[in-house]
Motif scaffolding. Structure first.
Motif, mmCIF file in Angstrom:
data_model
loop_
_atom_site.group_PDB
_atom_site.id
_atom_site.type_symbol
_atom_site.label_atom_id
_atom_site.label_comp_id
_atom_site.label_asym_id
_atom_site.label_seq_id
_atom_site.Cartn_x
_atom_site.Cartn_y
_atom_site.Cartn_z
ATOM 1 N N TYR A 73 32.087 32.868 -16.436
ATOM 2 C CA TYR A 73 31.651 31.477 -16.349
ATOM 3 C C TYR A 73 30.261 31.489 -15.739
ATOM 4 O O TYR A 73 29.964 32.283 -14.846
ATOM 5 C CB TYR A 73 32.594 30.661 -15.470
ATOM 6 N N ARG A 74 29.393 30.587 -16.221
ATOM 7 C CA ARG A 74 28.016 30.521 -15.754
ATOM 8 C C ARG A 74 27.775 29.199 -15.030
ATOM 9 O O ARG A 74 28.159 28.143 -15.522
ATOM 10 C CB ARG A 74 27.051 30.658 -16.929
ATOM 11 N N SER A 83 28.195 25.812 -17.139
ATOM 12 C CA SER A 83 27.533 25.586 -18.420
ATOM 13 C C SER A 83 28.337 26.035 -19.633
ATOM 14 O O SER A 83 27.995 25.667 -20.744
ATOM 15 C CB SER A 83 26.176 26.292 -18.433
ATOM 16 N N ASN A 84 29.384 26.801 -19.443
ATOM 17 C CA ASN A 84 30.089 27.322 -20.607
ATOM 18 C C ASN A 84 31.607 27.276 -20.482
ATOM 19 O O ASN A 84 32.301 28.045 -21.132
ATOM 20 C CB ASN A 84 29.659 28.768 -20.874
ATOM 21 N N ALA A 85 32.126 26.381 -19.652
ATOM 22 C CA ALA A 85 33.570 26.342 -19.448
ATOM 23 C C ALA A 85 33.990 24.994 -18.867
ATOM 24 O O ALA A 85 33.157 24.158 -18.555
ATOM 25 C CB ALA A 85 33.988 27.464 -18.506
#
Length: 110
Positions: A73-74, A83-85
């Protein structure tokens, strides 16, 4: 809120927090991570809000995000937003580099 100071000079802070490295520090009762990208310094919670992975084992990517070592995760290091989850955002702490060192402000209740 309570403000702590790491280092005694800007140069000492740069030595303490190498470029794109993640250091864990204890400020009072709080254990947090500190990192830098150039002249930008970041302080953030030490565990991922998703599954509590140790973020000091993660890495900074090229766009000022911390990448969690568990599920990648980011989190944006300027806003804390994932940003991605789908998970809660990362808690960030205010930093300010001064001639006397790096000031980091954390809540007293930590």
């Amino acid at each position: 809120m309570k403000t702590f100071i790491l280092g005694r000079t800007k140069e000492e802070v740069q030595r303490l927090i190498p470029e794109k490295q993640i250091k864990t520090v204890k400020l009072g009762e709080a254990r947090i991570c500190v990192s830098r990208d150039g002249e930008d310094y970041f302080a953030f919670e030490s565990h991922c809000p998703h599954r509590k992975a140790d973020l000091s084992r993660g890495f900074l990517n090229g766009i000022q995000e911390i990448v969690c070592p568990l599920h990648e995760y980011r989190f944006n290091l300027k806003t804390g937003q994932v940003s991605n989850a789908q998970c809660p955002d990362l808690t960030l702490y205010k930093t300010e580099l001064t001639e006397e060192g790096l000031k980091i402000t954390v809540p007293v209740s930590m």
